[in-house]
Design an enzyme around this catalytic site. Structure first.
Site, PDB file in Angstrom:
ATOM      1  N   GLU A 110       0.829  -1.218   0.000  1.00  0.00           N
ATOM      2  CA  GLU A 110       0.000   0.000   0.000  1.00  0.00           C
ATOM      3  C   GLU A 110       0.861   1.266   0.000  1.00  0.00           C
ATOM      4  OE1 GLU A 110      -3.611   2.235   2.477  1.00  0.00           O
ATOM      5  OE2 GLU A 110      -2.506   0.594   3.421  1.00  0.00           O
ATOM      6  N   LYS A 154      -2.770  -2.076  -2.794  1.00  0.00           N
ATOM      7  CA  LYS A 154      -3.815  -1.185  -2.281  1.00  0.00           C
ATOM      8  C   LYS A 154      -3.400   0.232  -2.632  1.00  0.00           C
ATOM      9  CE  LYS A 154      -6.533   0.103   1.790  1.00  0.00           C
ATOM     10  NZ  LYS A 154      -7.034  -0.304   3.115  1.00  0.00           N
TER      11      LYS A 154
END
Length: 296
Positions: free
Chosen positions: A176, A213
């Site tokens: 992420e 993400k």
């Protein structure tokens, strides 16, 4: 690796609920839920309260694998029980939701327009515990605050390096590198990030997959090449401060991307709601995020 979990994580319609607020973000999450800082006198009591909130969400009738494909847990949540069953085990066995674990220890100081992750000296021990508790994958977050090629390269280097350590334990890492939604050069930062990620995918070991993400991009479908890459199991979107309505609209414009919302999921939930009110509000949120995740 649990093959049934892997099939659900890779292919099932739905989204990932991010229930992983940790030390720094927990007071804000509780305040939005209607519980202010006067309700606890120490950190242990604060985490008891947030576990009650998460338990209420997880046990709600709408929170099942039908629409919630997975859920990301904070380490303390993984270490706690729901009705006498360890949380990750409860998620899969009772709700059929794939459990993930947040493994980063927060952000280092800003440098070159980014915030790298703090060192994780105990990561191997944490990953072994996660495997033993039935966790499927992990999540770790860095932040990009400027279209700085040097900083973005450092973020992606660190994420993929630690990702390989996670893969070695048989877990799927959710990488992420969040791009802050308010920066003026967001679109340019995302172009640089895409190029760096594509370059680093060559380092994913043969036969392995990662998840990504990413902040909802300024240019719709920017990340389609990552979604289509066989080394990427799934690309999920963070809400990043957008309201649920705005996040859903943006998500629906990105083909193949699904949600992994935190604040946008719990928006409108309150500690003083009756169970009927709470369950109805959560069901409505889940429905809207599910449909936006399918719409792309």
């Amino acid at each position: 690796m649990n093959k049934e979990m892997a099939a659900q994580a890779a292919n099932k319609d739905g989204f990932i609920a991010a229930l992983d607020q940790s030390g720094g973000s927990t007071p804000k999450a509780l305040k939005l839920y209607g519980v202010d800082e006067s309700a606890w006198s120490n950190e242990a009591e604060m985490f008891d309260l947030v576990h009650q909130m998460r338990t209420r969400i997880i046990k709600s009738p709408a929170f099942t694998g039908d629409k919630v494909m997975g859920a990301i847990l904070f380490e303390q949540t993984m270490d706690r029980d729901i009705d006498g069953t360890p949380t990750a085990q409860y998620l899969w066995e009772k709700r059929h939701v794939v459990p993930f674990l947040k493994v980063d220890k927060g952000l280092a100081d800003a440098k070159d327009g980014v915030k790298l992750m703090k060192p994780m000296p105990d990561l191997d021990a944490l990953l072994k515990r996660a495997v033993a508790k039935g966790v499927f994958g992990t999540k770790m977050r860095s932040v990009i605050d400027a279209a700085n090629p040097k900083g973005i390269a450092a973020v992606v280097d660190q994420q993929f390096e630690i990702g390989k350590q996670i893969l070695a334990h048989g877990l799927i890492p959710i990488i992420e590198p969040e791009v802050t939604i308010s920066i003026p050069d967001k679109a340019e930062a995302e172009d640089i990030l895409l190029a760096e990620i594509r370059k680093h995918l060559d380092s994913v070991p043969a036969g392995k997959q990662i998840m990504l993400k990413l902040t909802l991009p300024t240019k719709a479908n920017l990340y389609k090449p990552l979604i289509d890459d066989p080394r990427v199991m799934r690309v999920v979107a963070l809400s990043g401060g957008y309201s649920r309505d705005d996040a859903n609209k943006k998500l629906a414009q990105n083909k193949g991307m699904i949600a992994s919302f935190s604040r946008a999921l719990t928006e409108g939930l309150s500690a003083d709601q009756s169970d009927q009110q709470f369950n109805a509000a959560l069901a409505s949120a889940i429905d809207s995020i599910f449909e936006a995740s399918r719409a792309g």
